[in-house]
Design a protein around this motif. Structure first.
Motif, PDB file in Angstrom:
ATOM      1  N   UNK A 120      -4.183  -5.138 -10.031  1.00  0.00           N
ATOM      2  CA  UNK A 120      -4.923  -6.310  -9.549  1.00  0.00           C
ATOM      3  C   UNK A 120      -4.102  -7.580  -9.720  1.00  0.00           C
ATOM      4  N   UNK A 121      -3.414  -7.726 -10.855  1.00  0.00           N
ATOM      5  CA  UNK A 121      -2.603  -8.916 -11.070  1.00  0.00           C
ATOM      6  C   UNK A 121      -1.447  -9.013 -10.097  1.00  0.00           C
ATOM      7  N   UNK A 162      -3.976   3.713  -5.388  1.00  0.00           N
ATOM      8  CA  UNK A 162      -5.363   3.945  -5.796  1.00  0.00           C
ATOM      9  C   UNK A 162      -5.715   5.426  -5.759  1.00  0.00           C
ATOM     10  N   UNK A 163      -5.117   6.161  -4.784  1.00  0.00           N
ATOM     11  CA  UNK A 163      -5.362   7.611  -4.736  1.00  0.00           C
ATOM     12  C   UNK A 163      -4.807   8.296  -5.984  1.00  0.00           C
ATOM     13  N   UNK A 164      -3.620   7.842  -6.434  1.00  0.00           N
ATOM     14  CA  UNK A 164      -3.037   8.440  -7.640  1.00  0.00           C
ATOM     15  C   UNK A 164      -3.861   8.093  -8.882  1.00  0.00           C
ATOM     16  N   UNK A 223      -7.128   1.942 -17.272  1.00  0.00           N
ATOM     17  CA  UNK A 223      -7.576   0.547 -17.289  1.00  0.00           C
ATOM     18  C   UNK A 223      -6.387  -0.404 -17.192  1.00  0.00           C
ATOM     19  N   UNK A 224      -5.302  -0.110 -17.934  1.00  0.00           N
ATOM     20  CA  UNK A 224      -4.116  -0.951 -17.852  1.00  0.00           C
ATOM     21  C   UNK A 224      -3.488  -0.940 -16.472  1.00  0.00           C
ATOM     22  N   UNK A 277       2.337  -9.529  -4.524  1.00  0.00           N
ATOM     23  CA  UNK A 277       3.355  -8.516  -4.276  1.00  0.00           C
ATOM     24  C   UNK A 277       2.784  -7.487  -3.316  1.00  0.00           C
ATOM     25  N   UNK A 278       3.531  -7.166  -2.275  1.00  0.00           N
ATOM     26  CA  UNK A 278       3.070  -6.180  -1.285  1.00  0.00           C
ATOM     27  C   UNK A 278       3.210  -4.782  -1.881  1.00  0.00           C
ATOM     28  N   UNK A 279       2.075  -4.105  -2.009  1.00  0.00           N
ATOM     29  CA  UNK A 279       2.051  -2.774  -2.618  1.00  0.00           C
ATOM     30  C   UNK A 279       1.321  -1.806  -1.702  1.00  0.00           C
TER      31      UNK A 279
END
Length: 433
Positions: free
Chosen positions: A41-42, A57-59, A34-35, A49-51
């Motif tokens: 999302x933040x 999300x796969x991890x 959850x964290x 920030x480009x991520x």
């Protein structure tokens, strides 16, 4: 095989003690997921920030699968060993290392997310496993110093502010997770130590009761022959008194001696009854108590006893235990009245229990034995029933020890209330049908 046992949470986490550590890892992993989602999302929507979102999300999805496998593992009865717990925490560290690799490596302010997993390992694993886990985390952290995909922050002027905010959030989450996990482990350890201490106390009490029972059986065997001899002598004395008018005043004393011999023989005879058959027998409580009181009055004819047995419809089992408890309480009340050297009375009452246990559907009876005798000193009252004590009447408190043990054996509870000079009230609560 699916065991049939209750579940602590609606998700199906079992309550069995061997799964408590896995359950805590399970919920700590959900908190971590959850964290991570909130931070992701933040960073993406608020800080722009480009991520590499697909990889991250796969991890996180892999962490969800690990937790699903943990949930399935907890549905089995066999407990998780040290190697399995080590593997669980090692997977957490590996996934976290991969997440950090795609999001700045050691420059990521959330790099200290290693700490909750290390704290969990230190609290649950043997030292070789805990050391190996710490070395793996150290190696992963060291590698992330040199190998990682850097973060691309559009507003470089706010980069340090973002970094400090991330460190604060990371510290807060890590502190909460570590505090929650360690306090739950410490509470479980305290609970286990308390249960072990209680088990040791019960074992010691059982050993004392067994020793007392053995001594009682030996005393009963030893008393049988002297009682028979006394009965024969009393019979010969009565024959000699038949034609001697001078001995007529002693007829009443002789009758009392014969009654007391009969009471002693009856007590010894009852000790030879089959204990299991007596324990399994069930009888209506009111009539059974009336019979018990009639027998007790023969032993203490000079002590007035008022009985209130108006509650009807209850039946009780384990009558041998119940008889031993009540006779001990009534005898103690009679001795207290005699020690006061004044007019006194023993009162026995039977009533239904209207407390919370009864409202929950458990039918419980309360028997109170009260006297207006000399009372019990507070320091003596605190020890009665728990250890042998010397009393002013010459007793050793062994009868009350047996009474307390018998009350616990029949699923009940025995309580004593008293004040010096104000008499004593003994209250026995026990289940009835």
């Amino acid at each position: 095989m699916q065991p049939s046992f209750p579940f602590l949470f609606s998700g199906g986490v079992p309550v069995l003690p061997q799964h408590q550590i896995l359950a805590r890892l399970f919920w700590m992993r959900w908190a971590t997921i959850a964290g991570e989602l909130l931070v992701l999302a933040g960073a993406h929507f608020w800080l722009q920030i480009a991520l590499p979102l697909p990889a991250l999300l796969a991890l996180i999805g892999l962490q969800v699968l690990i937790n699903a496998a943990t949930w399935g593992r907890m549905r089995w009865v066999s407990p998780a060993g040290q190697g399995e717990l080590f593997l669980q925490l090692l997977l957490d560290i590996a996934v976290l290392s991969a997440l950090l690799f795609f999001s700045g490596g050691a420059t990521n302010p959330f790099v200290s997310f290693y700490l909750p997993a290390l704290a969990a390992g230190a609290a649950t694993l043997a030292w070789p496993y805990a050391l190996a886990l710490a070395l793996c985390a150290l190696a992963a952290y060291s590698g992330l110093v040199y190998f990682y995909q850097p973060l691309h922050i559009h507003d470089q002027g706010q980069a340090m502010a973002y970094h400090l905010a991330g460190m604060w959030i990371n510290f807060s989450i890590s502190a909460l997770l570590i505090t929650w996990f360690v306090t739950r482990i410490a509470a479980a350890v305290r609970s286990r130590d308390g249960e072990l201490a209680l088990a040791r106390e019960r074992q010691l009490q059982s050993q004392r009761i067994l020793a007392l029972g053995t001594q009682a059986a030996g005393a009963a065997h030893a008393l049988n022959t002297p009682l028979s001899t006394v009965a024969v002598i009393v019979g010969e004395i009565r024959r000699d008194m038949a034609g001697n008018a001078a001995l007529a005043p002693y007829q009443e004393d002789l009758r009392v001696i014969e009654e007391q011999i009969a009471v002693c023989k009856a007590a010894l005879e009852s000790m030879r009854l089959d204990a299991d058959a007596q324990a399994d027998r069930t009888a209506a409580l009111g009539p059974w108590l009336a019979t018990l009181i009639d027998g007790w009055r023969l032993r203490h004819p000079a002590v007035p006893l008022a009985a209130d047995l108006r509650w009807e419809g209850a039946a009780a089992g384990q009558l041998q235990d119940l008889s031993q408890i009540l006779l001990t309480l009534l005898d103690n009340a009679a001795h207290a009245i005699k020690a006061r050297n004044a007019d006194g009375e023993v009162r026995l009452s039977l009533a239904a229990d209207d407390s919370a246990a009864a409202k929950a559907g458990r039918k419980t009876a309360i028997i109170r034995v009260a006297d207006n005798g000399c009372g019990i000193a507070p320091e003596l009252l605190a020890r009665l029933g728990r250890m042998p004590v010397d009393s002013r009447s010459g007793g050793q408190g062994i009868g009350l020890m047996l009474a307390f043990a018998a009350a616990a054996h029949m699923g009940g509870r025995l309580q004593l209330r008293s004040a010096p000079g104000a008499g004593t009230v003994a209250e026995l609560q026990f289940p009835v049908s």
